[in-house]
Design a protein around this motif. Structure first.
Motif, PDB file in Angstrom:
ATOM      1  N   TYR A 184       0.957  -1.248  -0.006  1.00 24.91           N
ATOM      2  CA  TYR A 184      -0.041   0.023  -0.055  1.00 24.91           C
ATOM      3  C   TYR A 184       0.766   1.320  -0.125  1.00 24.91           C
ATOM      4  CZ  TYR A 184      -3.626   3.487   1.575  1.00 24.91           C
ATOM      5  OH  TYR A 184      -4.300   4.233   1.654  1.00 24.91           O
ATOM      6  N   ARG A 185       1.869   1.354   0.864  1.00 27.11           N
ATOM      7  CA  ARG A 185       2.679   2.453   0.883  1.00 27.11           C
ATOM      8  C   ARG A 185       3.497   2.606  -0.313  1.00 27.11           C
ATOM      9  NH1 ARG A 185       0.875   5.134   4.934  1.00 27.11           N
ATOM     10  NH2 ARG A 185       0.701   3.887   6.698  1.00 27.11           N
ATOM     11  N   VAL A 186       3.984   1.565  -0.980  1.00 27.32           N
ATOM     12  CA  VAL A 186       4.666   1.691  -2.400  1.00 27.32           C
ATOM     13  C   VAL A 186       3.780   2.264  -3.275  1.00 27.32           C
ATOM     14  CG1 VAL A 186       5.300   0.207  -4.214  1.00 27.32           C
ATOM     15  CG2 VAL A 186       6.311  -0.159  -2.093  1.00 27.32           C
ATOM     16  N   ALA A 187       2.417   1.812  -3.391  1.00 27.95           N
ATOM     17  CA  ALA A 187       1.390   2.303  -4.293  1.00 27.95           C
ATOM     18  C   ALA A 187       1.035   3.835  -4.045  1.00 27.95           C
ATOM     19  CB  ALA A 187       0.150   1.566  -4.230  1.00 27.95           C
ATOM     20  N   THR A 188       0.875   4.296  -2.949  1.00 32.36           N
ATOM     21  CA  THR A 188       0.496   5.802  -2.541  1.00 32.36           C
ATOM     22  C   THR A 188       1.583   6.495  -2.170  1.00 32.36           C
ATOM     23  OG1 THR A 188       0.301   4.966  -0.127  1.00 32.36           O
ATOM     24  CG2 THR A 188      -1.528   4.852  -1.615  1.00 32.36           C
ATOM     25  N   PHE A 189       3.061   6.281  -2.496  1.00 34.07           N
ATOM     26  CA  PHE A 189       4.029   7.140  -2.271  1.00 34.07           C
ATOM     27  C   PHE A 189       3.888   8.211  -3.318  1.00 34.07           C
ATOM     28  CE2 PHE A 189       7.850   7.482  -0.166  1.00 34.07           C
ATOM     29  CZ  PHE A 189       8.849   8.191  -1.235  1.00 34.07           C
ATOM     30  N   LEU A 235      -0.418  -2.468  -5.625  1.00 31.59           N
ATOM     31  CA  LEU A 235      -1.660  -2.818  -5.568  1.00 31.59           C
ATOM     32  C   LEU A 235      -1.756  -4.137  -5.624  1.00 31.59           C
ATOM     33  CD1 LEU A 235      -3.736  -0.160  -7.350  1.00 31.59           C
ATOM     34  CD2 LEU A 235      -3.611  -0.532  -4.844  1.00 31.59           C
ATOM     35  N   GLY A 236      -0.806  -4.729  -6.469  1.00 32.67           N
ATOM     36  CA  GLY A 236      -0.682  -6.484  -6.721  1.00 32.67           C
ATOM     37  C   GLY A 236      -0.384  -6.843  -5.275  1.00 32.67           C
ATOM     38  N   LEU A 237       0.604  -6.478  -4.632  1.00 40.57           N
ATOM     39  CA  LEU A 237       1.024  -6.923  -3.008  1.00 40.57           C
ATOM     40  C   LEU A 237      -0.239  -6.759  -2.065  1.00 40.57           C
ATOM     41  CD1 LEU A 237       4.643  -5.618  -2.343  1.00 40.57           C
ATOM     42  CD2 LEU A 237       3.833  -7.768  -2.622  1.00 40.57           C
ATOM     43  N   VAL A 238      -1.023  -5.813  -2.115  1.00 38.53           N
ATOM     44  CA  VAL A 238      -2.029  -5.717  -1.188  1.00 38.53           C
ATOM     45  C   VAL A 238      -3.131  -6.682  -1.761  1.00 38.53           C
ATOM     46  CG1 VAL A 238      -4.160  -4.186  -0.914  1.00 38.53           C
ATOM     47  CG2 VAL A 238      -1.811  -3.096  -1.065  1.00 38.53           C
ATOM     48  N   ALA A 239      -3.195  -6.705  -2.864  1.00 39.35           N
ATOM     49  CA  ALA A 239      -4.415  -8.131  -3.288  1.00 39.35           C
ATOM     50  C   ALA A 239      -3.909  -9.536  -2.999  1.00 39.35           C
ATOM     51  CB  ALA A 239      -4.554  -8.049  -4.785  1.00 39.35           C
ATOM     52  N   VAL A 240      -2.516  -9.632  -3.266  1.00 40.73           N
ATOM     53  CA  VAL A 240      -1.804 -11.218  -2.780  1.00 40.73           C
ATOM     54  C   VAL A 240      -2.049 -11.471  -1.207  1.00 40.73           C
ATOM     55  CG1 VAL A 240       0.150 -12.131  -2.483  1.00 40.73           C
ATOM     56  CG2 VAL A 240      -0.474 -11.192  -4.612  1.00 40.73           C
ATOM     57  N   SER A 241      -1.841 -10.057  -0.619  1.00 40.84           N
ATOM     58  CA  SER A 241      -1.765 -10.231   0.746  1.00 40.84           C
ATOM     59  C   SER A 241      -3.275 -10.388   1.466  1.00 40.84           C
ATOM     60  CB  SER A 241      -1.196  -9.145   1.606  1.00 40.84           C
ATOM     61  OG  SER A 241      -2.116  -8.121   1.570  1.00 40.84           O
ATOM     62  N   LEU A 242      -4.262  -9.718   0.565  1.00 43.42           N
ATOM     63  CA  LEU A 242      -5.570  -9.970   1.215  1.00 43.42           C
ATOM     64  C   LEU A 242      -6.057 -11.611   1.041  1.00 43.42           C
ATOM     65  CD1 LEU A 242      -7.197  -6.578   0.595  1.00 43.42           C
ATOM     66  CD2 LEU A 242      -7.198  -7.693   2.627  1.00 43.42           C
TER      67      LEU A 242
END
Lengths: 142, 64
Positions: free
Chosen positions: A109-114, B10-17
């Motif tokens: 999330y932090r990478v995406a909203t940096f 966003l891919g990382l977020v989706a994977v973790s969810l």
């Protein structure tokens, strides 16, 4: 008689206590005009006043771990249904996996909203080019 | 963030969810569901719920 009131730093200077009676005899817990902090500081001087974060974490983990161990081995004498026991048995692994997922998700999330500053980046690159050209002109070799 | 940064994040977020919900259903909800229900078809036996993260963790520790 050495009481709390007389052993404090201010006592030797003969402070006037607001109450007329001897506070130490009737209400020993009340120390008027006392520098209570001084007493605490004296007591804590040997140990150190605060607990480090590591110690706090270890304490928390030890508490949780011992609770879990006591519950899984039936030491508390509770008769839990077998489905609850299954869930309990997998709880540490579950907590670890969910902590890992939380970490991964937060990083993503932090990478995406940096907040990138593209203008500043471009400006910086052009300034670097200028500086290289200037120094090359003055004879410095890269 | 722009471009690939956003996609990766966003891919990382989706994977973790996804991993979190699947694992939660596997460990927390399945023991309370009747063993004849069709949903058990989509999940491995419960023993793997502890073995797979353990193995993955060991691999991570050994190769990082």
């Amino acid at each position: 008689v050495k009481t709390a009131a007389t052993s404090l730093p201010g006592a030797s200077r003969g402070l006037q206590l607001p109450e007329g009676r001897a506070a130490a005899e009737h209400e020993p817990w009340r120390i008027p005009n006392a520098d209570v902090g001084a007493v605490r500081r004296r007591e804590d001087a040997g140990r150190g006043v605060t607990m480090t974060k590591l110690a706090q974490w270890l304490w928390g983990l030890a508490l949780l771990g011992s609770t879990w161990a006591a519950l899984t081995m039936g030491a508390l004498g509770l008769e839990l249904p077998s489905s609850c026991r299954e869930v309990l048995w997998s709880l540490p692994a579950y907590l670890l996996v969910s902590a890992g997922c939380y970490a991964l998700g937060t990083v993503g999330y932090r990478v995406a909203t940096f907040h990138d500053c593209e203008d500043a980046a471009r400006e910086l690159q052009s300034q670097i080019q200028e500086a290289r050209a200037d120094l090359a002109r003055r004879g410095m070799r890269f | 963030a722009t471009g690939t940064d956003q996609v990766v994040g966003l891919g990382l977020v989706a994977v973790s969810l996804i991993i979190f919900t699947y694992y939660t259903v596997w460990v927390i909800l399945l023991p309370f569901i009747d063993s004849q229900h069709v949903i058990h078809k989509y999940f491995l036996p419960q023993a793997y719920a502890v073995a797979i993260p353990l193995a993955a963790g060991l691999l991570l520790l050994l190769f990082v």
